[in-house]
Scaffold this active site. Structure first.
Site, PDB file in Angstrom:
ATOM      1  N   LYS A  19     -25.373 -17.326 -48.156  1.00 12.17           N
ATOM      2  CA  LYS A  19     -24.083 -16.844 -48.180  1.00 12.17           C
ATOM      3  C   LYS A  19     -23.025 -17.709 -48.007  1.00 12.17           C
ATOM      4  CE  LYS A  19     -23.834 -12.632 -46.725  1.00 12.17           C
ATOM      5  NZ  LYS A  19     -23.622 -11.150 -46.125  1.00 12.17           N
ATOM      6  N   ASP A  66     -19.443  -3.744 -37.822  1.00 13.35           N
ATOM      7  CA  ASP A  66     -19.407  -3.285 -39.153  1.00 13.35           C
ATOM      8  C   ASP A  66     -20.728  -2.651 -39.630  1.00 13.35           C
ATOM      9  OD1 ASP A  66     -18.269  -2.991 -41.758  1.00 13.35           O
ATOM     10  OD2 ASP A  66     -18.754  -4.960 -42.589  1.00 13.35           O
ATOM     11  N   GLY A  91     -20.210  -9.632 -52.358  1.00 15.58           N
ATOM     12  CA  GLY A  91     -19.556  -8.665 -51.517  1.00 15.58           C
ATOM     13  C   GLY A  91     -18.349  -8.985 -51.552  1.00 15.58           C
TER      14      GLY A  91
END
Length: 709
Positions: free
Chosen positions: A41, A135, A21
């Site tokens: 992540k 978001d 990402g």
């Protein structure tokens, strides 16, 4: 630098890269401590070198780690190692909502609403914990293989937006709210706006605002009118259209004020899709400016002419009232010219009475409107009972007098306060002047008037050598109980419902720290989980797979595994079996297994294929299996064909077979277990007899279904 096969945090083995990402890369990893697969992540280097960003990132990620909800990708751990900053999350096998929309072009309104309900429930859980996502977009929503919808990246967006991350990195300008686009304050209603844009995309397959640059798109969010999704897909029901438009209002005050309100309307739209039940609030209407009419202007002019003569003013008012009364008559009489008006005492009396009546009516209307406008600002209970007398209020509130508990034993003082309806809280401190367990002081003076239910904090002597009270909140009751008893404390357990803390976890303790004498009572409050009512299982048999899924979701249930079988009685594509019978009552969120009819079994020969990975024995299948030990695997079809027979020590094992004549088969796994020896003494001879250790073979089977070619 992350490499495949490396270990992070001495427990996470990196297996493969599964995504990337704007801010991070995502890897599949195995947690060797808990023997489970996770997603990790890892922040990209440019963000890892920004100390301010890293600090906010860790704070927000740790806050998100406290969220536990079926519609949220749960965060397990946050860490740093050699400049690598990472978050360990639940591994969800599936695709993002963005890819799902691209795959299907657009979703049916039922499917879109179903997904929106699950997303809303996840966001609602975060909002209840004072966490705003900031978001929300299809890229941050994952649909798992079993159909569950989960929201990810909670807490990360706030850290990013607070550090001037460029919009091309965030990739969110298509879904940003007007207040976010202006760089202003954002709250829960910003998430509601972004969810509305996401619903628009699900329903139409496109975003409402687009442009060549991110700035151009942001300006459209601020200035341009939101298009209706029905302009692109006319068959969208009116209620769904109104829900999207209300979510996407420019002013936050005109949107849904909470996720709870939105969820209620989404569920209603599944039941009554064409009903007009969505309330479009307009908080500015009550304070709007009213255009002055020609009649009002004429009156102003007349009053300005006669303002120096009270007699003229009074005469003009009487004439106006008379003309208004006369206009209602049906005899068609024409009004007399105002300049030719003659004084009539009887008419003056009539107009005076009418003026009084009109004045009373106007006062009543003003009072009613004031109650509606200002009374609406309170709670539901306030609106039900806008007027409460002082006498009523005073009679429902009881007060007690604070007794003198100093110098008393803590348990005696606790009992006294509890009997008075007060809530005693205990803190300990070391003291050479008071014996342990004796109340030194209270935070409320003797004789003070206290409302029933008030909290009174007692400072109690821990003696000269008290024991440190450990903090056990967040632990299971068994862990907390064992730890406290091991230190010599007594444990008093209370239970309460909690929407945020899992069942069996300690929510609070009293005292919460400090030192206390050995043998003191520590009260712990344990969560019972959310307070839930049972739900009635609907009848899914005979419904299409899609309609049955929404019927289950509407009832507060979930669809578990779905299998497809031949059935001569139920139409193809319709449900022919459900694991919980119609009319039974189960807990909300219970998964129902369904089977969908493929119609009658075809007479011609059908072949099958099996493409899957054979995973390691689970604890339920083999509780005494040790990871890494040898396991013999045998895969046999229902018609006796042996496809695989091998011995392995690692998992998963891939299996790819084609042209099979059976629709399913059985996996048999055999492993060995070492049984330790024992030593016994013959009671008659006193002779010691030793039994050597042995190894035993144990097996279990696992059912597999093949896919028709």
């Amino acid at each position: 630098m992350i490499k495949i096969g490396m270990m992070i945090g001495d427990r996470y083995e990196i297996l493969e890269k599964i995504g990337t990402g704007g801010m991070s890369d995502v890897y599949k990893a195995k947690c060797h401590k808990l023997n489970r697969y996770v997603a990790i992540k890892v922040l990209k280097q440019e963000f890892s070198e920004n100390a301010n960003f890293v600090s906010k990132f860790r704070i927000e990620a740790q806050a998100a780690a406290g969220l536990m909800h079926p519609n949220i990708v749960n965060v397990y751990d946050v860490g740093e190692e050699n400049g690598i900053y990472y978050i360990v999350m639940e591994l969800v096998e599936g695709i993002t909502l963005k890819k799902y929309i691209e795959k299907k072009a657009r979703l049916s309104y039922k499917e879109a609403v179903s997904i929106a309900i699950q997303v809303s429930m996840g966001i609602e859980a975060a909002h209840n914990n004072h966490i705003i996502h900031r978001d929300i977009k299809p890229q941050n929503i994952i649909i798992s293989k079993d159909g569950k919808v989960k929201v990810t990246d909670f807490g990360i967006a706030k850290a990013a937006t607070s550090n001037t991350i460029t919009s091309n990195v965030m990739g969110s300008v298509h879904y940003t709210s007007p207040e976010q686009a202006r760089g202003g304050y954002s709250d829960e209603k910003s998430d509601i706006y972004s969810l509305g844009i996401t619903m628009f995309e699900m329903l139409t397959g496109r975003v409402p605002f687009n442009g060549e640059t991110t700035v151009a798109i942001a300006i459209k969010h601020i200035q341009e009118e939101m298009p209706s999704p029905k302009e692109f897909v006319p068959e969208i029901p009116a209620s769904v259209e109104n829900i999207v438009l209300k979510c996407c209002q420019k002013s936050p005050d005109r949107r849904y004020q909470s996720m709870q309100e939105l969820i209620a309307d989404l569920k209603q739209s599944l039941v009554n899709p064409e009903e007009n039940f969505v309330v479009m609030d307009d908080p500015d209407s009550s304070g709007s400016t009213r255009m002055i009419s020609d009649n009002d202007m004429a009156q102003i002019k007349r009053r300005s002419v006669y303002q120096e003569s009270p007699e003229h003013l009074e005469r003009q008012d009487s004439m106006r009232l008379r003309s208004e009364v006369s206009a209602s008559y049906e005899d068609g009489e024409e009004e007399e010219d105002e300049d030719e008006y003659d004084y009539n005492p009887k008419m003056e009396k009539v107009t005076t009475i009418l003026a009084i009546v009109v004045g009373i009516v106007i006062c009543i209307v003003i009072i009613f409107l004031a109650l509606r406008i200002f009374g609406g600002l309170g709670s539901d209970e306030d609106r039900k009972s806008p007027i409460i007398t002082t006498e009523e209020t005073e009679s429902t509130v009881s007060y007690v007098e604070m007794p003198d508990v100093s110098g008393r034993n803590v348990e005696e003082a606790r009992s006294m306060l509890t009997e008075l309806g007060l809530n005693p809280q205990i803190i300990y401190e070391e003291s050479d002047s008071y014996e342990e367990g004796i109340v030194i002081s209270a935070d409320v003076s003797v004789g003070a008037s206290l409302q029933a239910g008030s909290t009174v904090t007692l400072t109690v002597s821990a003696g000269s050598e008290g024991i440190e009270v450990p903090v056990v909140t967040g632990k299971t009751f068994e862990e907390a109980n064992s730890e406290l008893i091991g230190l010599g404390f007594l444990v008093n357990k209370t239970e309460n419902y909690s929407d945020t803390i899992g069942e069996g976890i300690v929510v609070s303790q009293n005292p919460s720290g400090g030192k206390a004498p050995r043998g003191s009572v520590i009260t712990v409050t344990v969560s019972l989980g959310p307070e839930q009512e049972k739900v009635r299982v609907p009848n899914l048999v005979g419904l299409s797979e899609e309609d049955g899924t929404f019927e289950a979701i509407e009832a507060g249930l979930e669809i578990g595994s779905v299998s497809y079988v031949y059935n001569e009685e139920i139409q193809e594509g319709h449900i022919c079996y459900q694991s919980y019978s119609h009319g039974s009552y189960v807990d909300p969120g219970t998964s129902i297994e369904i089977k969908v009819s493929q119609g009658p079994e075809p007479s011609q020969e059908v072949t099958y294929r099996y493409n899957d990975s054979i995973t390691a024995p689970t604890a339920a299948e083999a509780p005494d299996y040790v990871s890494g030990s040898e396991v013999q695997i045998r895969l046999e079809t229902d018609d006796g064909q042996v496809l695989l027979e091998t011995t392995v020590t690692t998992f998963p094992q891939s299996a790819n077979y084609y042209g099979l004549t059976s629709s399913g088969g059985t996996i048999t796994m055999t492993y060995t277990v070492t049984v330790q020896g024992s030593t016994t003494t013959d009671p008659e001879t006193g002779e010691t007899v030793s039994t050597p250790g042995t190894t035993e073979s144990r097996s279990f089977t696992r059912r597999v279904e093949f896919t028709a070619e």
